[in-house]
Each structure stands twice: as C-alpha cells, then as structure tokens.
Design an enzyme around this catalytic site. Structure first.
Site, PDB file in Angstrom:
ATOM      1  N   GLY A  10       6.658   1.240   1.129  1.00  0.00           N
ATOM      2  CA  GLY A  10       5.560   1.078   0.179  1.00  0.00           C
ATOM      3  C   GLY A  10       4.823   2.378  -0.050  1.00  0.00           C
ATOM      4  O   GLY A  10       3.589   2.411  -0.079  1.00  0.00           O
ATOM      5  N   ALA A  11       5.582   3.468  -0.275  1.00  0.00           N
ATOM      6  CA  ALA A  11       4.978   4.807  -0.314  1.00  0.00           C
ATOM      7  C   ALA A  11       4.629   5.277  -1.720  1.00  0.00           C
ATOM      8  O   ALA A  11       4.241   6.427  -1.892  1.00  0.00           O
ATOM      9  CB  ALA A  11       5.922   5.814   0.338  1.00  0.00           C
ATOM     10  N   GLY A  14      -1.323   3.781  -3.100  1.00  0.00           N
ATOM     11  CA  GLY A  14      -2.268   3.331  -2.085  1.00  0.00           C
ATOM     12  C   GLY A  14      -2.108   3.991  -0.737  1.00  0.00           C
ATOM     13  O   GLY A  14      -1.936   5.209  -0.626  1.00  0.00           O
ATOM     14  N   GLY A  16       0.299   3.862   1.512  1.00  0.00           N
ATOM     15  CA  GLY A  16       1.583   4.504   1.790  1.00  0.00           C
ATOM     16  C   GLY A  16       1.657   5.906   1.237  1.00  0.00           C
ATOM     17  O   GLY A  16       2.111   6.835   1.915  1.00  0.00           O
ATOM     18  N   SER A 143      -3.614  -6.475   9.240  1.00  0.00           N
ATOM     19  CA  SER A 143      -4.888  -6.722   8.572  1.00  0.00           C
ATOM     20  C   SER A 143      -5.792  -7.480   9.522  1.00  0.00           C
ATOM     21  O   SER A 143      -5.331  -8.220  10.399  1.00  0.00           O
ATOM     22  CB  SER A 143      -4.671  -7.556   7.306  1.00  0.00           C
ATOM     23  OG  SER A 143      -5.907  -7.955   6.747  1.00  0.00           O
ATOM     24  N   TYR A 166      -0.911 -14.623   2.892  1.00  0.00           N
ATOM     25  CA  TYR A 166      -1.019 -13.226   3.324  1.00  0.00           C
ATOM     26  C   TYR A 166      -1.536 -13.150   4.757  1.00  0.00           C
ATOM     27  O   TYR A 166      -0.972 -12.433   5.602  1.00  0.00           O
ATOM     28  CB  TYR A 166      -1.948 -12.490   2.367  1.00  0.00           C
ATOM     29  CG  TYR A 166      -2.388 -11.120   2.826  1.00  0.00           C
ATOM     30  CD1 TYR A 166      -1.628  -9.994   2.551  1.00  0.00           C
ATOM     31  CD2 TYR A 166      -3.578 -10.953   3.528  1.00  0.00           C
ATOM     32  CE1 TYR A 166      -2.036  -8.732   2.965  1.00  0.00           C
ATOM     33  CE2 TYR A 166      -4.003  -9.697   3.936  1.00  0.00           C
ATOM     34  CZ  TYR A 166      -3.229  -8.596   3.652  1.00  0.00           C
ATOM     35  OH  TYR A 166      -3.629  -7.351   4.070  1.00  0.00           O
TER      36      TYR A 166
END
Length: 272
Positions: A10-11, A14, A16, A143, A166
């Site tokens: 996920g780079a 955000g 990442g 999280s 989530y």
C-alpha cells in the site's frame, strides 16, 4: 546502507508513501507495492526524485486476490537477494458506503481478506527470505479500532457495517502478529503491530466521512521507529499505540480464540 531492503504494501499513498519516503531518505532500498501500475510507477518516480541515493523497485499485485499475494511472495523470493523488513500497511477501510458488503477474489469479506488474510499470506510466503536475512522485522499496521471476532459470524454475514468489519479485521491482524512472533522466536525475525496515529489525513479516513485529526507524518515516525530503532531489535509479539507498548483488545490474549482464528486463516489461505 542501501543493501537494507524493506517491502511496503500500500505504498502509493498515505502512510505507505510516507514510510517509503522516510526510508528512502535514509538511503534504504525500498520495494513499493501497489495494485495500479500507472500510479505505482508515478510514485516510484516521486520517491526516486526525493532520494537519489535510494534504490526503488516496484511490486504489482491486488491484495484482494490471494493468488496474486502468493505470486507476489514468490516473485520477491526469486528476485531479491535479501529482505530486511516487511511493512504490511495496505488497507481496506470502512469504505464510502459502509452498508455495502464487498468481497475478495476468493469470495471472502473484503476487509477481512485485505487487512488480515493478505498480510498473513504475504508474511508466510516471505519467511524464507526474511529468516535468511535476519535480523529482520515484520511490522503490521493495525489500529486502535478493534472489535472482538464472533466465530459464528467471522465475516459479518449478519448486521454488516464496514467500520465494524474493519475493526474486526485489524484485531485479527494483531492476533496473527502475536502467533507468528511466538512461532519465530529465536529466528532473528521479529513481528510487531502498531496503531500509527489517530485518524490520519488519508483518503480512507475522508472516504468514510471522518475528519482527520493528525498528519500522515505523525504515523510515519512510530512506524519507522519499529523498523529501525536498534533498541527494538529483539522486541517481538507486541502491540504499540504509536510509541507506547500497550495492550490490544482482550481477545488478542485469548489463546483459544487465536487458535480458532489460525485454523480458519490457514484454511482460507490454502495451507495444508
């Protein structure tokens, strides 16, 4: 220094991207993962422009498809001489319409698949390379939003809501973190999870309709610390709230719950 190689999922945006820029600025080799080729190449160019001394390579895969996750791990094992760190950062958030129950390529609830099954499968697939490169570190971006898993309805077939899904998936990720840390004890590979920062200014937070209260950089700093701090070289099986080693949801310490989750996870990931 640039022989130190880190894979960041996920780079392309955000947290990442922030982690990638932070490591690249230190001259590290960064492997940037994304699911959109055009966006991935654009971000790679951005990181190279920001840190000319860094080595940047790209890894294309959709983590909502376990076949692609397994293939990604195999490609990295074959192409990379070493892997010093893995950051499981890619995330499926609450979504713009949290009432819609979405699915992975294999038919699993999407948040559970991307936030738990994919990191688990990727880490397991990369273990031979990580252990050969030890000391190495796995950092799972979790999280503070955590909700107990109902083993009679793990993927929320009843009363579905995206944020609940989530929160369950993030607790599952933490539970898997603790189990893998125990398994790898003594190998030189550490596994930790963290809540990087509260409601960072990311597209996922905004898409759910929440108001960001922290910057992405505030999440980058504790994550990079877990990756690089020499004092944490042997710290494993822990959950951090930013910089603080703290307790996760109580279910994370329930050994029977963790066993049940692992049985299901291994089955869904195709392990014998």
């Amino acid at each position: 220094m640039n022989q130190h190689t880190t894979l960041i999922t996920g780079a392309t945006q955000g947290l990442g991207l922030g982690i990638a820029l932070g490591l690249a600025a230190r001259g590290r080799t960064v492997l940037l993962h994304g699911r959109d080729r055009t966006r991935l190449e654009a971000v790679a160019a951005q990181v190279r422009a920001a840190a000319a001394e860094a080595t940047v390579r790209t890894c294309l895969a959709d983590l909502a498809d376990l076949d692609q996750v397994h293939a990604l791990a195999a490609r990295i094992r074959e192409s990379e001489p070493r892997l010093d760190a893995l950051v499981n950062n890619a995330v499926a958030g609450g979504g713009p319409d949290p009432r819609v129950r979405r699915f992975s390529r294999q038919g699993h609830e999407l948040r559970f698949a991307v936030n738990h099954l994919a990191p688990y499968a990727l880490a397991r697939g990369l273990l031979p390379l990580l252990t050969d490169s030890a000391p190495a570190r796995i950092v799972n971006v979790a999280s503070m939003g955590q909700e107990a898993i109902d083993f009679d309805d793990v993927m929320l077939e009843r009363d579905y809501e995206g944020l609940r899904a989530y929160c369950r998936s993030k607790l599952a990720l933490i539970m898997a973190t603790f189990d893998l840390a125990e398994e790898l004890n003594g190998t030189g590979v550490t596994v930790n999870a963290l809540h990087p920062a509260h409601l960072m200014d990311t597209s996922g937070v905004r898409a759910y309709g929440l108001t960001p209260v922290t910057t992405v950089d505030e999440g980058v700093r504790p994550t990079v610390r877990l990756l690089l701090d020499p004092e944490l070289e042997t710290t494993t099986g822990r959950y951090f709230d930013r910089f603080t080693d703290t307790r996760a949801h109580e279910q994370a310490y329930d050994t029977e719950a963790r066993r049940r989750l692992m049985v299901l996870t291994r089955k869904l990931c195709g392990e014998s």
